[in-house]
Design an enzyme around this catalytic site. Structure first.
Site, mmCIF file in Angstrom:
data_model
loop_
_atom_site.group_PDB
_atom_site.id
_atom_site.type_symbol
_atom_site.label_atom_id
_atom_site.label_comp_id
_atom_site.label_asym_id
_atom_site.label_seq_id
_atom_site.Cartn_x
_atom_site.Cartn_y
_atom_site.Cartn_z
ATOM 1 N N GLU A 218 23.615 12.035 29.659
ATOM 2 C CA GLU A 218 22.312 11.424 29.958
ATOM 3 C C GLU A 218 22.463 9.946 29.662
ATOM 4 O O GLU A 218 22.393 9.521 28.508
ATOM 5 C CB GLU A 218 21.222 12.066 29.078
ATOM 6 C CG GLU A 218 21.008 13.541 29.346
ATOM 7 C CD GLU A 218 20.225 13.810 30.633
ATOM 8 O OE1 GLU A 218 19.518 12.900 31.102
ATOM 9 O OE2 GLU A 218 20.346 14.926 31.174
ATOM 10 N N CYS A 252 15.110 4.584 28.565
ATOM 11 C CA CYS A 252 16.149 4.632 29.600
ATOM 12 C C CYS A 252 15.538 4.581 31.002
ATOM 13 O O CYS A 252 16.206 4.196 31.945
ATOM 14 C CB CYS A 252 16.990 5.876 29.436
ATOM 15 S SG CYS A 252 16.008 7.378 29.392
HETATM 16 P P1 NAD Z 1 23.320 4.753 20.372
HETATM 17 O O1 NAD Z 1 23.877 3.473 19.843
HETATM 18 O O2 NAD Z 1 22.364 5.526 19.517
HETATM 19 O O3 NAD Z 1 24.567 5.656 20.766
HETATM 20 C C1 NAD Z 1 24.388 6.965 21.227
HETATM 21 C C2 NAD Z 1 25.284 7.893 20.438
HETATM 22 O O4 NAD Z 1 26.653 7.583 20.704
HETATM 23 C C3 NAD Z 1 25.090 7.775 18.925
HETATM 24 O O5 NAD Z 1 24.950 9.066 18.370
HETATM 25 C C4 NAD Z 1 26.349 7.082 18.473
HETATM 26 O O6 NAD Z 1 26.750 7.451 17.176
HETATM 27 C C5 NAD Z 1 27.375 7.504 19.488
HETATM 28 N N1 NAD Z 1 28.447 6.522 19.655
HETATM 29 C C6 NAD Z 1 28.314 5.177 19.714
HETATM 30 N N2 NAD Z 1 29.535 4.603 19.894
HETATM 31 C C7 NAD Z 1 30.434 5.608 19.966
HETATM 32 C C8 NAD Z 1 31.855 5.671 20.174
HETATM 33 N N3 NAD Z 1 32.589 4.579 20.357
HETATM 34 N N4 NAD Z 1 32.431 6.880 20.195
HETATM 35 C C9 NAD Z 1 31.705 8.004 20.031
HETATM 36 N N5 NAD Z 1 30.362 7.996 19.836
HETATM 37 C C10 NAD Z 1 29.739 6.837 19.798
HETATM 38 O O7 NAD Z 1 22.592 4.541 21.719
HETATM 39 P P2 NAD Z 1 22.906 3.536 22.874
HETATM 40 O O8 NAD Z 1 24.228 3.867 23.467
HETATM 41 O O9 NAD Z 1 22.597 2.152 22.454
HETATM 42 O O10 NAD Z 1 21.718 4.035 23.844
HETATM 43 C C11 NAD Z 1 21.201 3.221 24.799
HETATM 44 C C12 NAD Z 1 21.655 3.691 26.155
HETATM 45 O O11 NAD Z 1 21.331 5.057 26.295
HETATM 46 C C13 NAD Z 1 20.952 2.992 27.287
HETATM 47 O O12 NAD Z 1 21.865 2.748 28.307
HETATM 48 C C14 NAD Z 1 19.910 3.993 27.731
HETATM 49 O O13 NAD Z 1 19.510 3.839 29.057
HETATM 50 C C15 NAD Z 1 20.628 5.275 27.500
HETATM 51 N N6 NAD Z 1 19.675 6.355 27.279
HETATM 52 C C16 NAD Z 1 19.631 7.340 28.198
HETATM 53 C C17 NAD Z 1 18.709 8.358 28.049
HETATM 54 C C18 NAD Z 1 18.617 9.474 29.047
HETATM 55 O O14 NAD Z 1 17.899 10.438 28.762
HETATM 56 N N7 NAD Z 1 19.298 9.408 30.173
HETATM 57 C C19 NAD Z 1 17.836 8.357 26.964
HETATM 58 C C20 NAD Z 1 17.931 7.331 26.052
HETATM 59 C C21 NAD Z 1 18.862 6.343 26.209
#
Ligand code: NAD
Length: 490
Positions: A218, A252
């Site tokens: 997602e 998102c």
């Molecule tokens: P975040 O920083 O919370 O990361 C998401 C998860 O990935 C966390 O649990 C984190 O620990 C893990 N993570 C981060 N770096 C990692 C790595 N190198 N290796 C393994 N795991 C790792 O969230 P984010 O990425 O900043 O979220 C924002 C993005 O998520 C935006 O692009 C947003 O559009 C998208 N998003 C999508 C949805 C959806 O339902 N499609 C919902 C919310 C957010």
């Protein structure tokens, strides 16, 4: 600020192995057990609603009403829906067969996948962790949850409370950042469900590939909103403003940028300005209805984007780093190539691109990655259809934004770089299930099988062909010429 205790790295393989062992023990298979866990999850959220709201307020100043709509309320709806419909979702699904299997029992059984990993993101930290968990539990899996470490207070609270409400043998939490998630991803799971950025999505998918583990991703992207000149500008402005500034733009599926037909841009900006004032008052910073940017990294990222834009800031533009505050901001006349059109904004800044014809907007959208959401505002449903027909996106809404996430039975997910797979309602159950194809035959009347046993003859082949294209499965022979030909050969 509470500190979040990360799970010691060396404990992680054992946590995962214990969940595999629990799955093998069979305790998650009975539907009654699953319903008990879902009730526990529901009660966890309902009985601790206030504590969760406070945690989210500490994480990013989330307003209570926004919290209820987008987090606790949605999770509870998902739980209730799953408890109510589980018997139906889990029931064997009979498959229509041809003559050849007419005496057999042919169906699919919805079976749990095994042990699944759910990795949440910070922007709806409770929802993005527990809503997928509803589907995983309903489907009979053992579940490992990895909350986002960025929403510290929510992660700490859910870690403390979860074991009080659900069976810790089958539902467990691991906390951590990159190091912990990396160790997690080295373990073998039966499915990984990840919400977050596309860059990390690639890390998840390549780690999963090592074990041939299926994934649901997602992700995000730049979700456009088309605004046609024929629209009711006031209504469009109001709906766009709440969708964009809900959770301070950190959604998102928030409209990432507008593609507005020339002629209405000034009125749209004026109406949005008025609605921003109606929602948050003259001083947005003192409003209880407006959230904050989650941390300094994201604040600075947004500030840089805003400083680099060549568009004209027509509403807002004020920032205060010490409070992680960015006022609702509209930027007019943004051109392709601008800093605000480069990557997903994920904050309360809305660039507006003005075009003579919305077809230019369609061409622009089609040059980029498929977005997670696409919105069209118009009185003309034919025009809206045309835009939808000529673009691609994970989801679509006409004349509103963000509402697709809270309709319980509407599958939610991206396409291409905005994600793969979907969930919510029955789709969540299906995502975490394997539809196991099953054929059950009796042992009698084997003489009817003679035609499929060697020695093969022309006659046997003709009979087989006729049976394969039988009326029972394919309808009358006039729509089924194969059967006629085969019969003629007999
Ligand atoms: P975040 O920083 O919370 O990361 C998401 C998860 O990935 C966390 O649990 C984190 O620990 C893990 N993570 C981060 N770096 C990692 C790595 N190198 N290796 C393994 N795991 C790792 O969230 P984010 O990425 O900043 O979220 C924002 C993005 O998520 C935006 O692009 C947003 O559009 C998208 N998003 C999508 C949805 C959806 O339902 N499609 C919902 C919310 C957010």
């Amino acid at each position: 600020m509470v500190s979040l205790a990360f799970t010691p790295l060396k404990e992680i393989p054992k946590v995962v192995q214990d969940l595999h062992d629990t799955f093998q023990s069979g305790i998650t298979r009975p539907l009654e057990y699953r319903k008990e866990q879902l009730k526990g999850l529901h009660n966890l959220v309902q009985e601790n609603e206030e504590a969760f709201r406070e945690a989210a307020f500490l994480d990013s100043h989330k307003p209570p009403t926004e919290y209820m709509i987008s987090e606790t309320g949605t999770i509870r709806q998902e739980c209730i829906d799953a408890i109510k419909n589980l018997d139906k979702w889990a029931a064997k699904k009979p498959i229509k067969t041809g003559l050849i299997n007419s005496l057999d029992n042919v169906y699919t059984r919805m079976e749990p996948l095994g042990t699944v990993l759910i990795i949440g993101a910070w922007n709806y930290a409770l929802n993005l962790l527990l809503a997928p968990a509803v589907g995983a539990i309903a489907a009979g899996n053992t579940v490992l949850l990895k909350p986002s470490e960025v929403a510290t207070h929510t992660a700490a609270l859910v870690t403390k409370l979860l074991p009080v409400y659900v069976d810790r043998r089958s539902i467990h939490i691991v906390n951590g950042g990159v190091a912990e998630t990396t160790v997690l991803l080295e373990q073998k799971f039966d499915h990984i469900f990840y919400t977050g950025s596309g860059n990390v999505g690639k890390v998840i998918m390549s780690a999963a590939a090592k074990h041939l583990t299926p994934v649901t991703l997602e992700l995000g992207g730049k979700s456009p909103a088309f605004v046609s000149a024929d629209v009711d500008v006031n209504v469009a402005a109001r709906r766009l403003a709440i969708a964009k500034f809900f959770n301070c733009g950190q959604s998102c599926i928030a409209p990432d940028y507008l593609i507005v037909q020339r002629g209405i841009e000034e009125e749209l900006v004026n109406r949005m300005r008025a609605h921003i004032q109606e929602f948050y008052g003259a001083s947005v910073q003192t409003s209880d209805s407006y959230a904050r940017i989650v941390n300094r990294n994201h604040f600075q990222r947004l500030q840089k984007m805003l400083e680099a834009t060549k568009g004209k800031v027509v509403v807002g533009g004020e920032t205060q780093e010490s409070d992680l505050f960015i006022t609702p901001t509209l930027v007019l006349n943004v051109q392709p190539g601008d800093s605000l059109l480069d990557s997903e904004i994920f904050g309360p800044i809305l660039p507006i691109m003005v075009v003579d014809d919305l077809k230019e907007g369609v061409a622009y959208v089609n040059k980029g990655d498929q977005p997670l959401a696409l919105y069209v505002y118009s009185r003309n449903f034919k025009l809206a259809d045309e835009i939808v027909d000529n673009t691609r996106s994970g989801t679509v809404v006409v004349n509103d934004s963000m509402v697709q996430f809270v309709i319980p039975d509407l599958p939610f997910g991206g396409t291409g770089p905005s994600g793969m797979g979907s969930y919510h309602g029955q789709k969540s159950f299906d995502t975490f299930s394997h539809a196991r194809s099953t054929v059950v035959k009796g042992l009698g009347m084997d003489q009817f099988n003679n035609i499929r046993y060697p020695p093969y003859t022309e006659k046997k082949m003709s009979w087989l062909e006729w049976i394969m294209f039988s009326k029972a499965k394919y309808g009358p022979n006039k729509e089924n010429p194969g059967a006629e030909d085969a019969k003629a050969k007999l």
